[in-house]
Design a protein around this motif. Sequence first.
Motif, mmCIF file in Angstrom:
data_model
loop_
_atom_site.group_PDB
_atom_site.id
_atom_site.type_symbol
_atom_site.label_atom_id
_atom_site.label_comp_id
_atom_site.label_asym_id
_atom_site.label_seq_id
_atom_site.Cartn_x
_atom_site.Cartn_y
_atom_site.Cartn_z
ATOM 1 N N ILE A 146 0.814 -1.218 0.000
ATOM 2 C CA ILE A 146 0.000 0.000 0.000
ATOM 3 C C ILE A 146 0.852 1.276 0.000
ATOM 4 O O ILE A 146 0.597 2.177 -0.807
ATOM 5 C CB ILE A 146 -1.044 -0.027 1.131
ATOM 6 N N LEU A 149 2.138 1.799 -3.465
ATOM 7 C CA LEU A 149 1.076 2.284 -4.341
ATOM 8 C C LEU A 149 0.820 3.775 -4.107
ATOM 9 O O LEU A 149 0.641 4.538 -5.052
ATOM 10 C CB LEU A 149 -0.209 1.482 -4.102
ATOM 11 N N PHE A 157 -5.474 -0.084 -6.703
ATOM 12 C CA PHE A 157 -5.778 -0.530 -5.344
ATOM 13 C C PHE A 157 -6.673 -1.766 -5.311
ATOM 14 O O PHE A 157 -6.312 -2.782 -4.740
ATOM 15 C CB PHE A 157 -6.409 0.598 -4.523
ATOM 16 N N PHE A 161 -5.842 -5.364 -3.860
ATOM 17 C CA PHE A 161 -6.469 -5.665 -2.577
ATOM 18 C C PHE A 161 -7.225 -6.993 -2.652
ATOM 19 O O PHE A 161 -7.103 -7.844 -1.759
ATOM 20 C CB PHE A 161 -7.416 -4.533 -2.172
#
Length: 183
Positions: A146, A149, A157, A161
């Motif tokens: 994360i 990113l 995302f 995820f």
Amino acid sequence: MQFLAELWMPIVVSSVLVFFASFLTHMVLPHHKSEFVKLPNEDAVLDSVKSVTPGGYMFPCPADMKDMNTPEFAEKMKNNPNGVLVVWPGSVNMGRNLGLTFLYYMVVGVFVAYLGHHAIGDTTEYLFRFRICGTVAFAAHTLGWIPFLIWFRVGKFWPNFLDSLAYALLTAGTFAWLWPAAG
């Protein structure tokens, strides 16, 4: 190190399952297909970076912290593309990368086993084992990418995820299923 002797089977099986799930999410399912696109002027870009040594580059890139606060640098940031360029040292070695990816999944399994061994003990409750192992696996598969990113804006995302959630669920299910019987 007793936990490795007791939990080697779920470590290996979960690593294999997640490895194949990763293959499916990246090579078969469509949700990663649009993450990278071809540059409209690829040949010109290739010619311009031929002399660049392998490494990571930022553009525009300030000379130092003081340069970041100059009006000239602010103008460069405002009126030009901003980004990060990574130049690899040669072609992608798929065998090496796949091997290291599998090793990563094994390391995740070792951490799941370690924490599970200390938190679960000899419980026979499947959902308790699933919850503990799933939490550790979710943290390992999801939380690390994360910040990357956020800062480098590479990838999307939700697809990442959902992949990570699937990997965590596979890992949790494998550990809960193959947890050694109370002795």
